[in-house]
Design an enzyme around this catalytic site. Structure first.
Site, PDB file in Angstrom:
ATOM      1  N   GLU A  76      -3.835   4.186  11.225  1.00  0.00           N
ATOM      2  CA  GLU A  76      -4.136   2.866  11.804  1.00  0.00           C
ATOM      3  C   GLU A  76      -4.738   2.967  13.190  1.00  0.00           C
ATOM      4  O   GLU A  76      -5.648   2.222  13.552  1.00  0.00           O
ATOM      5  CB  GLU A  76      -2.867   2.009  11.865  1.00  0.00           C
ATOM      6  N   HIS A 103       7.133  -4.977   6.553  1.00  0.00           N
ATOM      7  CA  HIS A 103       6.104  -5.682   5.785  1.00  0.00           C
ATOM      8  C   HIS A 103       6.139  -7.193   6.022  1.00  0.00           C
ATOM      9  O   HIS A 103       5.405  -7.915   5.383  1.00  0.00           O
ATOM     10  CB  HIS A 103       6.269  -5.418   4.291  1.00  0.00           C
TER      11      HIS A 103
HETATM   12  C1  LIG Z   1       1.684   3.466   8.958  1.00  0.00           C
HETATM   13  C2  LIG Z   1       1.618   2.949   7.575  1.00  0.00           C
HETATM   14  N1  LIG Z   1       0.440   2.530   7.087  1.00  0.00           N
HETATM   15  C3  LIG Z   1       0.352   2.056   5.833  1.00  0.00           C
HETATM   16  C4  LIG Z   1       1.458   2.004   5.045  1.00  0.00           C
HETATM   17  C5  LIG Z   1       1.365   1.476   3.624  1.00  0.00           C
HETATM   18  N2  LIG Z   1       1.528   2.639   2.750  1.00  0.00           N
HETATM   19  C6  LIG Z   1       2.727   2.923   2.247  1.00  0.00           C
HETATM   20  S1  LIG Z   1       2.710   4.366   1.461  1.00  0.00           S
HETATM   21  C7  LIG Z   1       1.073   4.604   1.727  1.00  0.00           C
HETATM   22  C8  LIG Z   1       0.418   5.827   1.216  1.00  0.00           C
HETATM   23  C9  LIG Z   1       1.079   7.057   1.703  1.00  0.00           C
HETATM   24  O1  LIG Z   1       0.512   8.171   1.097  1.00  0.00           O
HETATM   25  P1  LIG Z   1       1.135   9.598   1.251  1.00  0.00           P
HETATM   26  O2  LIG Z   1       1.385   9.912   2.683  1.00  0.00           O
HETATM   27  O3  LIG Z   1       0.289  10.524   0.494  1.00  0.00           O
HETATM   28  O4  LIG Z   1       2.571   9.475   0.585  1.00  0.00           O
HETATM   29  P2  LIG Z   1       2.918   9.029  -0.909  1.00  0.00           P
HETATM   30  O5  LIG Z   1       3.042   7.542  -0.894  1.00  0.00           O
HETATM   31  O6  LIG Z   1       1.858   9.510  -1.792  1.00  0.00           O
HETATM   32  O7  LIG Z   1       4.235   9.642  -1.168  1.00  0.00           O
HETATM   33  C10 LIG Z   1       0.562   3.553   2.455  1.00  0.00           C
HETATM   34  C11 LIG Z   1      -0.835   3.438   2.865  1.00  0.00           C
HETATM   35  C12 LIG Z   1       2.675   2.427   5.600  1.00  0.00           C
HETATM   36  N3  LIG Z   1       3.821   2.372   4.924  1.00  0.00           N
HETATM   37  N4  LIG Z   1       2.719   2.901   6.860  1.00  0.00           N
END
Ligand SMILES: Cc1ncc(C[n+]2csc(CCOP(=O)(O)OP(=O)(O)O)c2C)c(N)n1
Ligand SMILES: [Mg+2]
Lengths: 364, 326
Positions: free
Chosen positions: B60, B129
């Site tokens: 972000e 959220h």
């Molecule tokens: C700082 C932040 N930005 C966006 C989100 C929304 N979000 C939740 S999980 C996710 C993807 C995360 O991907 P990854 O790090 O590969 O972990 P995975 O979910 O695949 O376990 C996003 C964009 C969040 N929770 N926190």
């Protein structure tokens, strides 16, 4: 010489169990049967937990949940390769890790059923609560590791995160700090290929996440994340190194998220079902069963018994969680370590309002 | 005029502005093929290509920092932050750069950046959220901040924000994305930033809000009317700049009574500022102490206690009755 080479590095991947479950004789960690059985039982329990959680959400009995199917062989062996006094900083997709650490199943369900009390853990627990801001928890591990080092302790700090998290500044800053002060920290990346819909190639132009460690002056290794023995081996070695004061390790575990990102997501929008079928061939149950059966541990009856026991345990936990009720006034209990006068005033305000609603027959 | 949901109105505003102005680009997590987790950017990458609708790495702070650089070099970025709580990660670049670049360059570089993010509760989500973070932004000189409560305003405010030339934090009440429906003109139009709207006239009390709780205010006002209390209901729409045409003071001069409603925690919320302004501009018209109905000063609760936090029509009506009966 005006041009000299200043750096060269290599990054390795380890796999102990091949795709058919045969162990590499050199790498096989020779774990006790007791540990192997515990690992298998827990991983099986986690899969049942996971599928139940999704089913509950689909039936409207639970809120948003981030499934772990395909990642149990990262989380459970890692939990079993560290000690109870070690600190951990997991993400939101670590139900299997919490389960392997002994978190009460009913509490996990309560949390995903929307109860704040589901966040309770025993006082002596050194596992952080679920961290949802992606990547943020990675930066807490070096702080805890520093505290341990300062008091000359032998514990370490481990943090879990995803491929997407490796794009966050926090992750890079965490590696940097941990490497500079040679801290007892383990960074365990579950590279499940996606961050919601975004494929790994949009997170980094590097060939691997593991190799990023080199730039920070620390060790990095990639493991087959669907191979419980490889994960156990890598985390055990990183833990040994950490306890000997030899600094942090980045481990990239290659795995796949078989389920949706969360129960609110539809993966068919961004990936082909055929892709999952390919990964399914690497999934841990068949490989691990083969290995355990060669050890004389696993038989079809043994497997059957384990999954029946798991189902019973999960059903009991769900039943308990569904009975759970709590007082909304507890929302004021953990704002500060001692409530301020201001907090208490608002607590009273809500208490009066609830009474008023009840009197008007409008209680929600 | 077509009846659109709020999310459709937002999508349409971006689509039409991108058609009109090639310097408008869109960036964020999962905004491309996926169309955003709420589908606000659905179809935009297919229409405008991957170069103008950019799937970013998961960072972000970088999304906003990149937007600052883009704006400096002549683009008009619309940055999507997936959920309100994650905008905190970008606070540095919002407050230290986006909000100050125009000042720092003595007007040489404008910062035409729109940061869109879902906000507020009501969807039974996980931690981070459901936040209402407007005070952080309204407290920062150089940033503007708006929050629509209906599809018409959403489109008009978004168009105005894209064209404004200052960084605008565009907060979208998540629970209204699909539930709020209304008539929206096909063409482009602006709802000017800084202008509150009287949505219902009345003479006994003024009820002010914005975003998600507008519905609770309108419902409460209908119930109050049954009891003979006629409320004037005002939708602020824009929180910074705030009520530049003094609709609030004008209304209080008429009604003598004020209830301010917001979902954000109470302390130093928008209500504090509204009350201070009424104190400055309409004190002598007041016939009762001003009241505020707000979220509590607690971490936004998880799903089960959410309804005890978010102001609803019962809570608003109680405040209206108290002030009317004073
Ligand atoms: C700082 C932040 N930005 C966006 C989100 C929304 N979000 C939740 S999980 C996710 C993807 C995360 O991907 P990854 O790090 O590969 O972990 P995975 O979910 O695949 O376990 C996003 C964009 C969040 N929770 N926190
Ligand atoms: Mg991932």
């Amino acid at each position: 010489m005006p041009v000299t080479k200043i750096f060269s590095g290599e990054t390795y991947r380890i796999q102990v169990l091949d795709e058919s479950g045969n162990a590499d004789p050199q790498l096989e960690p020779r774990l006790s049967n007791e540990l192997l059985e515990r690992m298998y039982r827990t991983m099986s329990l986690c899969r049942v937990f996971d599928r139940k959680a999704i089913a509950l959400q689909r039936q409207g009995r639970m809120y948003t949940y981030a499934p772990v199917e395909g990642q149990e062989a990262v989380q459970v062996p890692a939990a079993m390769a560290i000690g109870p006094a070690d600190y951990s900083f997991p993400s939101y997709r670590e139900a299997a890790f919490y389960i392997a650490r002994g978190a009460p199943l009913n509490k996990l369900f309560e949390y995903f059923m929307g109860w704040e009390a589901g966040q309770e853990a025993p006082k002596e627990s050194r596992d952080a609560g679920v961290s949802i801001p992606v990547g943020s928890q990675t930066a807490h591990a070096p702080g805890a590791a520093y505290a341990v080092k300062l008091r000359k302790g032998k514990e370490l700090a481990i943090t879990f995160f995803g491929d997407g998290a490796s794009s966050q500044g926090d992750f890079h800053e965490a590696l940097n700090f941990a490497a500079i002060y040679s801290l007892p920290a383990i960074f365990l990346c579950s590279n499940n290929q996606y961050a919601i819909s975004t494929p790994r190639k949009i997170q980094t132009a590097s060939a691997s996440i593991a190799q990023k460690a080199l730039a920070y002056g620390m060790d990095g290794i990639q493991v087959d994340g669907m191979d419980p023995l490889a994960v156990h081996l890598a985390v055990s070695e990183a833990a040994k190194k950490a306890r000997e004061g030899k600094g942090p390790t980045l481990i990239e575990a290659i795995c796949y998220r078989f389920g949706p990102h969360t129960t609110a997501d539809d993966p068919n929008k961004y990936r082909e079902p055929a892709e999952a079928q390919e990964w399914r061939k690497l999934d841990w149950p068949a490989r691990f069963q083969k290995y355990l059966s060669a050890k004389g541990i696993w038989t079809p009856e043994y497997g059957q018994k384990i999954s029946e026991d798991a189902t019973k345990e999960i059903e009991a936990a769900v039943a308990s969680a569904e009975q759970f009720r709590d007082d909304p006034l507890t929302m004021f209990d953990y704002v500060y370590n001692k409530p301020t006068g201001h907090t208490l005033e608002q607590r009273k305000e809500l208490e009066d309002e609830i009474a008023k609603r009840k009197a008007a027959g409008l209680m929600r | 005029m077509a009846t659109l949901s709020m999310i459709q109105a937002i999508n349409q505003a971006m689509l039409q502005e991108m058609e009109r102005d090639p310097s408008v680009v869109l960036l964020g997590e999962d905004v491309g093929h996926e169309g955003g987790v709420f589908r606000a950017t659905d179809g935009l990458q297919a229409k405008f290509g991957k170069e103008r609708v950019i799937d970013t790495p998961l960072a972000e702070e970088n999304i906003i920092a990149t937007s600052v650089g883009m704006a400096a070099a002549g683009l008009r970025p619309i940055a999507e932050i997936q959920f309100s709580g994650f905008l905190h990660l970008a606070f540095d670049h919002l407050v230290n750069h986006a909000a100050r670049m125009y000042w720092r360059t003595r007007g040489r570089w404008q910062m035409p950046i729109v940061v869109r993010t879902p906000a507020q509760g009501g969807i039974r989500a996980l931690e981070h959220h459901s936040e209402s973070m407007e005070t952080f932004f309204t407290h920062t000189p150089g940033l503007k901040c708006v929050m629509p409560s209906n599809p018409y305003d959403a489109k008009g405010l978004l168009v105005a924000s894209i064209r404004d030339g200052n960084p605008v934090i565009f907060l979208e009440p998540t629970r209204l994305y699909r539930s709020a429906k209304g008539e929206v003109p096909e063409g482009l139009y602006e709802v000017p930033l800084g202008v509150a709207k009287v949505v219902q006239e009345g003479r006994h009390a003024t009820v002010i809000s914005y975003g998600g709780p507008m519905k609770a205010c309108i419902d409460a006002s209908a119930k109050a009317r049954e009891k003979g209390i006629e409320c004037e209901v005002i939708d602020l729409r824009s929180l910074s700049p705030l009520d530049e045409t003094n609709e609030v003071a004008k209304s209080v001069m008429k009604t003598g009574r004020l209830v301010v409603v917001h979902e954000a925690p109470r302390t130093l919320g928008i209500a504090s500022e509204i009350m201070a302004r009424v104190n400055e501009k309409a004190f002598t018209s007041l016939q009762a102490p001003m009241k505020r109905v707000t979220g509590f000063d607690v971490q936004f609760p998880l799903a089960r206690f959410e309804d005890y936090f978010v102001p609803d029509s019962f809570r608003v009506l109680s405040a209206i009755e108290e002030t009317a009966g004073y």
